[in-house]
Design an enzyme around this catalytic site. Structure first.
Site, PDB file in Angstrom:
ATOM      1  N   TYR A  99       0.843  -1.201   0.000  1.00  0.00           N
ATOM      2  CA  TYR A  99       0.000   0.000   0.000  1.00  0.00           C
ATOM      3  C   TYR A  99       0.878   1.252   0.000  1.00  0.00           C
ATOM      4  O   TYR A  99       1.995   1.229   0.549  1.00  0.00           O
ATOM      5  CB  TYR A  99      -0.902  -0.006   1.236  1.00  0.00           C
ATOM      6  N   ASN A 172     -15.779   3.253   2.928  1.00  0.00           N
ATOM      7  CA  ASN A 172     -16.574   3.022   1.716  1.00  0.00           C
ATOM      8  C   ASN A 172     -17.697   4.025   1.497  1.00  0.00           C
ATOM      9  O   ASN A 172     -17.826   4.564   0.391  1.00  0.00           O
ATOM     10  CB  ASN A 172     -17.112   1.587   1.713  1.00  0.00           C
ATOM     11  N   ASN A 198     -20.571  -4.978  -6.362  1.00  0.00           N
ATOM     12  CA  ASN A 198     -20.864  -5.696  -5.121  1.00  0.00           C
ATOM     13  C   ASN A 198     -19.866  -5.368  -4.019  1.00  0.00           C
ATOM     14  O   ASN A 198     -19.997  -5.867  -2.896  1.00  0.00           O
ATOM     15  CB  ASN A 198     -20.866  -7.203  -5.366  1.00  0.00           C
ATOM     16  N   ASP A 222     -19.193 -12.666 -13.297  1.00  0.00           N
ATOM     17  CA  ASP A 222     -20.033 -13.861 -13.259  1.00  0.00           C
ATOM     18  C   ASP A 222     -19.536 -14.774 -12.143  1.00  0.00           C
ATOM     19  O   ASP A 222     -18.351 -14.816 -11.835  1.00  0.00           O
ATOM     20  CB  ASP A 222     -19.981 -14.585 -14.603  1.00  0.00           C
ATOM     21  N   GLY A 291      -9.725   2.198  -7.637  1.00  0.00           N
ATOM     22  CA  GLY A 291      -9.180   0.907  -7.253  1.00  0.00           C
ATOM     23  C   GLY A 291      -8.683   0.170  -8.476  1.00  0.00           C
ATOM     24  O   GLY A 291      -8.956   0.577  -9.618  1.00  0.00           O
ATOM     25  N   GLY A 292      -7.960  -0.931  -8.251  1.00  0.00           N
ATOM     26  CA  GLY A 292      -7.407  -1.709  -9.358  1.00  0.00           C
ATOM     27  C   GLY A 292      -7.387  -3.180  -9.041  1.00  0.00           C
ATOM     28  O   GLY A 292      -6.332  -3.816  -9.037  1.00  0.00           O
ATOM     29  N   PHE A 315      -9.135   8.924  -7.688  1.00  0.00           N
ATOM     30  CA  PHE A 315      -9.605   9.337  -6.363  1.00  0.00           C
ATOM     31  C   PHE A 315      -9.070   8.396  -5.308  1.00  0.00           C
ATOM     32  O   PHE A 315      -9.077   7.172  -5.461  1.00  0.00           O
ATOM     33  CB  PHE A 315     -11.134   9.361  -6.296  1.00  0.00           C
TER      34      PHE A 315
END
Length: 380
Positions: A99, A172, A198, A222, A291-292, A315
């Site tokens: 990180y 979040n 999700n 999926d 995010g990645g 961001f």
């Protein structure tokens, strides 16, 4: 503040496996943003426990449950009993050492959670025993039963909201709020498209958008339990839930018969998913990457820039907090708006699995499994 959040911000001004035997570890004063662990609190009945790591590596291998020593209460300090703390991807990345922001070792894990104030120093003005608090920034080290922290490292939150909502509030939902508010001037009836729908951020985006009258097109991978996932996201207020595969099919045009093409795309995956999201944006639209998950680069056709004038932004909630450290009014307004949504039942905690602290290894391992839509919450 953009119109996307106007409804919820109006009037907001103030913030209202068996484990190895535990042993005592003295955490040095160099622990990033976390008070030095040096003297056991006189008010503690039993030794405080915490999940510590002394080296970087896979979380299940390096994190250990140990006794902690906490500082004596200073004049500007707050003694907090932690109630609950989630395991987030960023927590795992910090333990792995990947990180951008890392704590000095040894470190207590966890960047988010909620606690109850037990005692305050004599110069503390904004908090009192019984108040609920959450971290004001990254690096607090929330995977512990107790801690003593400087007052400025904490934000007061209402104690009348569910504990799981409070424990998962600072990362979040705040990220979702800012993504919807800061990049496009969205109005009721507009639409947003997002991948990783999700995820914790994705679920919050669905609910905050719904409360603001904004339509959402939600992309997920999926999976064996796809039907169940679709039902859950629809119950949160999603307008459309589709798979990555469907995103590439001509049938996508049918969605835009009832929903306008989005002006905002939210990317938490990268790779091919990013390219497909861009295809469905309006000209002059904006894609924000926060995010990645695919660990693949964002790939954009030159034509998207030349002929459609697309804008790409990034961001990071941690950076937003740093940039607004002196703008407490904006922070307070955001937190108040989110708490109002929670009280009205328009924003709920993500799907959670509550895990006793002693079962932390199982929780860490579960948080790393693919296709897991339930956030692991440590009960402290």
């Amino acid at each position: 503040m953009q119109r996307a959040a106007a409804g919820v911000l109006r009037g907001a001004r103030t913030l209202r496996v068996p484990t190895p035997p535990a042993r005592t570890l003295r955490v040095p004063t160099s622990l990033v943003r976390t008070p030095p662990v040096r003297a056991r609190s006189a008010t503690a009945g039993t030794p405080p426990l915490g999940l510590l790591y002394e080296r970087h590596g896979e979380a299940a291998d390096v994190v250990q449950l140990k006794d902690l020593e906490v500082p004596k209460l200073g004049d500007c300090d707050v003694h907090v009993k932690m109630l609950a703390a989630p395991i987030n991807p960023a927590d795992i990345n910090m333990i792995q050492g990947t990180y951008p922001l890392l704590s000095a070792l040894p470190a207590v894990g966890g960047n988010e959670g909620v606690g109850e104030v037990l005692e305050v120093g004599r110069h503390v003005k904004a908090l009192k025993p019984g108040d609920w608090v959450i971290p004001a920034d990254t690096g607090l080290g929330t995977w512990r039963t107790q801690g003593v922290f400087p007052e400025e490292m904490l934000l007061k939150v209402p104690s009348d909201i569910p504990v799981l909502c409070a424990a998962t509030l600072s990362v979040n939902p705040c990220t979702a709020f800012r993504l919807l508010a800061d990049f496009e001037s969205l109005a009721p009836g507009d639409s947003v498209i997002q991948n990783a729908a999700n995820s914790g951020v994705g679920q919050a985006v669905i609910q905050i958008a719904r409360a603001s009258g904004i339509k959402t097109i939600n992309v997920v991978r999926d999976r064996p339990d796809l039907t169940k996932l679709v039902e859950r996201l629809m119950a949160l207020g999603a307008d459309h839930v589709i798979t990555e595969e469907m995103l590439r099919k001509p049938e996508m045009k049918d969605i835009f018969k009832s929903v306008p093409r989005p002006r905002l795309a939210l990317n938490c995956v990268g790779g091919k998913s990013t390219t497909e999201l861009l295809r469905h944006l309006q000209p002059k639209g904006t894609m924000v990457t926060y995010g990645g998950m695919a660990k693949q680069p964002v790939t954009v056709p030159v034509s998207a820039f030349i002929f459609r004038d697309m804008r790409l932004r990034g961001f990071w909630m941690t950076q937003w907090r740093k940039d607004h450290a002196q703008d407490q009014e904006s922070v307070a307004a955001m937190m108040d708006a989110l708490c109002q949504l929670i009280r009205r039942g328009q924003l709920t905690a993500p799907a959670c699995t509550e895990v006793p602290l002693q079962d932390y290894r199982a929780a860490l391992e579960a948080s790393m499994k693919p296709f897991v839509s339930s956030k692991q919450i440590l009960l402290l």
